[in-house]
Design a protein around this motif. Sequence first.
Motif, PDB file in Angstrom:
ATOM      1  N   ASP A  37     104.986 -23.416  42.027  1.00 29.23           N
ATOM      2  CA  ASP A  37     104.752 -24.858  42.137  1.00 29.23           C
ATOM      3  C   ASP A  37     103.270 -25.195  42.053  1.00 29.23           C
ATOM      4  N   TYR A  38     102.420 -24.336  42.600  1.00 28.14           N
ATOM      5  CA  TYR A  38     100.976 -24.563  42.605  1.00 28.14           C
ATOM      6  C   TYR A  38     100.251 -23.295  42.176  1.00 28.14           C
TER       7      TYR A  38
ATOM      8  N   VAL B 294      96.360 -26.757  40.758  1.00 27.19           N
ATOM      9  CA  VAL B 294      97.194 -27.430  39.770  1.00 27.19           C
ATOM     10  C   VAL B 294      98.635 -27.450  40.266  1.00 27.19           C
ATOM     11  N   ARG B 295      99.219 -28.639  40.264  1.00 20.74           N
ATOM     12  CA  ARG B 295     100.661 -28.748  40.496  1.00 20.74           C
ATOM     13  C   ARG B 295     101.324 -28.436  39.161  1.00 20.74           C
ATOM     14  N   VAL B 296     101.935 -27.259  39.083  1.00 22.41           N
ATOM     15  CA  VAL B 296     102.499 -26.774  37.818  1.00 22.41           C
ATOM     16  C   VAL B 296     103.792 -27.530  37.510  1.00 22.41           C
ATOM     17  N   THR B 297     103.895 -28.020  36.300  1.00 24.20           N
ATOM     18  CA  THR B 297     105.119 -28.685  35.863  1.00 24.20           C
ATOM     19  C   THR B 297     105.920 -27.832  34.886  1.00 24.20           C
ATOM     20  N   ALA B 298     105.238 -26.925  34.180  1.00 23.30           N
ATOM     21  CA  ALA B 298     105.901 -26.073  33.195  1.00 23.30           C
ATOM     22  C   ALA B 298     105.121 -24.779  33.052  1.00 23.30           C
TER      23      ALA B 298
ATOM     24  N   GLU C  58     109.857 -18.946  48.984  1.00 19.23           N
ATOM     25  CA  GLU C  58     109.013 -19.951  49.618  1.00 19.23           C
ATOM     26  C   GLU C  58     107.736 -19.269  50.077  1.00 19.23           C
ATOM     27  N   VAL C  59     106.595 -19.873  49.749  1.00 18.20           N
ATOM     28  CA  VAL C  59     105.292 -19.286  50.078  1.00 18.20           C
ATOM     29  C   VAL C  59     104.393 -20.387  50.630  1.00 18.20           C
ATOM     30  N   PRO C  60     103.370 -20.018  51.391  1.00 13.50           N
ATOM     31  CA  PRO C  60     102.399 -21.036  51.826  1.00 13.50           C
ATOM     32  C   PRO C  60     101.735 -21.683  50.615  1.00 13.50           C
ATOM     33  N   THR C  61     101.582 -22.981  50.632  1.00 12.28           N
ATOM     34  CA  THR C  61     100.939 -23.686  49.526  1.00 12.28           C
ATOM     35  C   THR C  61      99.458 -23.303  49.477  1.00 12.28           C
ATOM     36  N   PRO C  62      98.984 -22.789  48.330  1.00  9.45           N
ATOM     37  CA  PRO C  62      97.577 -22.374  48.264  1.00  9.45           C
ATOM     38  C   PRO C  62      96.640 -23.572  48.292  1.00  9.45           C
ATOM     39  N   GLN C  63      95.414 -23.334  48.725  1.00  8.36           N
ATOM     40  CA  GLN C  63      94.395 -24.381  48.822  1.00  8.36           C
ATOM     41  C   GLN C  63      93.220 -24.047  47.902  1.00  8.36           C
ATOM     42  N   ALA C  64      92.660 -25.063  47.278  1.00  9.36           N
ATOM     43  CA  ALA C  64      91.494 -24.862  46.413  1.00  9.36           C
ATOM     44  C   ALA C  64      90.243 -24.669  47.259  1.00  9.36           C
ATOM     45  N   GLY C  65      89.496 -23.607  46.986  1.00  8.89           N
ATOM     46  CA  GLY C  65      88.223 -23.365  47.646  1.00  8.89           C
ATOM     47  C   GLY C  65      87.074 -23.857  46.782  1.00  8.89           C
TER      48      GLY C  65
ATOM     49  N   GLY D  94     102.962 -12.007  41.517  1.00 12.26           N
ATOM     50  CA  GLY D  94     103.556 -13.178  40.911  1.00 12.26           C
ATOM     51  C   GLY D  94     104.040 -12.850  39.507  1.00 12.26           C
ATOM     52  N   PHE D  95     104.388 -13.894  38.739  1.00 14.14           N
ATOM     53  CA  PHE D  95     104.948 -13.662  37.410  1.00 14.14           C
ATOM     54  C   PHE D  95     104.560 -14.812  36.495  1.00 14.14           C
ATOM     55  N   GLY D  96     104.324 -14.474  35.235  1.00 13.51           N
ATOM     56  CA  GLY D  96     104.023 -15.476  34.225  1.00 13.51           C
ATOM     57  C   GLY D  96     102.547 -15.819  34.180  1.00 13.51           C
ATOM     58  N   THR D  97     102.074 -16.213  33.012  1.00  9.25           N
ATOM     59  CA  THR D  97     100.647 -16.471  32.830  1.00  9.25           C
ATOM     60  C   THR D  97     100.348 -17.880  32.319  1.00  9.25           C
ATOM     61  N   ASP D  98     101.091 -18.371  31.352  1.00  8.84           N
ATOM     62  CA  ASP D  98     100.829 -19.705  30.795  1.00  8.84           C
ATOM     63  C   ASP D  98     101.351 -20.799  31.718  1.00  8.84           C
ATOM     64  N   TYR D  99     100.552 -21.830  31.910  1.00 15.92           N
ATOM     65  CA  TYR D  99     100.994 -22.944  32.760  1.00 15.92           C
ATOM     66  C   TYR D  99     100.488 -24.260  32.200  1.00 15.92           C
ATOM     67  N   ALA D 100     101.106 -25.352  32.640  1.00 16.19           N
ATOM     68  CA  ALA D 100     100.582 -26.703  32.422  1.00 16.19           C
ATOM     69  C   ALA D 100     100.960 -27.539  33.630  1.00 16.19           C
ATOM     70  N   GLY D 101     100.135 -28.532  33.931  1.00 14.40           N
ATOM     71  CA  GLY D 101     100.431 -29.379  35.077  1.00 14.40           C
ATOM     72  C   GLY D 101      99.335 -30.394  35.317  1.00 14.40           C
ATOM     73  N   ILE D 102      99.193 -30.788  36.581  1.00 11.36           N
ATOM     74  CA  ILE D 102      98.266 -31.854  36.967  1.00 11.36           C
ATOM     75  C   ILE D 102      97.372 -31.373  38.106  1.00 11.36           C
ATOM     76  N   VAL D 103      96.082 -31.567  37.955  1.00 12.47           N
ATOM     77  CA  VAL D 103      95.149 -31.221  39.031  1.00 12.47           C
ATOM     78  C   VAL D 103      95.453 -32.105  40.242  1.00 12.47           C
ATOM     79  N   ASP D 104      95.656 -31.483  41.409  1.00 14.23           N
ATOM     80  CA  ASP D 104      95.921 -32.307  42.601  1.00 14.23           C
ATOM     81  C   ASP D 104      94.955 -32.020  43.741  1.00 14.23           C
ATOM     82  N   GLN D 105      94.041 -31.068  43.537  1.00 18.51           N
ATOM     83  CA  GLN D 105      93.038 -30.774  44.558  1.00 18.51           C
ATOM     84  C   GLN D 105      91.822 -30.180  43.858  1.00 18.51           C
TER      85      GLN D 105
END
Length: 308
Positions: free
Chosen positions: A100-101, A33-37, A20-27, A64-75
Amino acid sequence: MSRAVLLESFGGSEVLDLHEVPTPQAGPGQIRVRVTAAGLNPMDWFMTSDPDTAGRFGLSLPSGFGTDYAGIVDQVGAGVTGFAAGDRVFGGALSRAVADYVVIDAAGTIAVGGDAHHTPDGVDDRTAAALTIAGCTAAAALVVVNPGPGDTLLIGGAGGGVGVFTVQLARLTGARVIGTGSATSADALRALGAEPVVYGDGLADRLRALAPGGITAAIDLFGTDTVRVARELGVPDERITTIAAQVDGITPANGANAAPGAIEEIAHLVAAGRLRVPIAATFPVEQIRAAVDLQAGRHVHGKIVIDL
């Protein structure tokens, strides 16, 4: 709070834990991006395998780990144009995508700030999450050897994640493609459009029989064995490339050097049904260790994707 896979020491899959980590914020200039995969690549666990390798990629602990992502812009941060909340996106964020983000610089690169591209209609998130690293690497390799009609291209390690793209993109140029793999990969290679040949001792003789007119170009996606055989068969060094090894006289390919727009073109080929992305397995993020172990065995035909 949100979840992210983190390493507190470098090593194998045993060091990967979901935290569990603090949810990052877009500057300013950033999107969140809310990562879905998140798609896995061999580079993910290679980069984090030991401190020296991690240091070469600019990684430090905790990582962190992993590089490729897909998801939905939420901020969307101040000053960002071209992206809006609700947009479907995919891209790369070096060693921080399995979370998650993820916060991405709208004008960044995979290695610096991350990058984002709009996901075309008709491409699901699991598929989009499998595109960036493998697609860019395949595109860069093909630029080096420049195949076309009349060429017979040998691809070593053709059944892996990068091979899936390399074979199909090469076929779209009109080239004949011969792909090395294990005996069990033959059907998968044929499905991509390659003529399969078993790697290992005697490969040069098998290739002479399969392509009596000769091999004209070669891409080694695994090590250096394909380079050695290609040279033995008379392929000139300028038409040989590698992605996972350095060989004197051979120009290596790096996905970071893919032509601008290459990954968007690949995504649109997928959307149009002209390029297929086999998903070999999917895992929930809680099973990240099992997913990495499966991929590290290097016998998976297609991509492995983490669901978040």
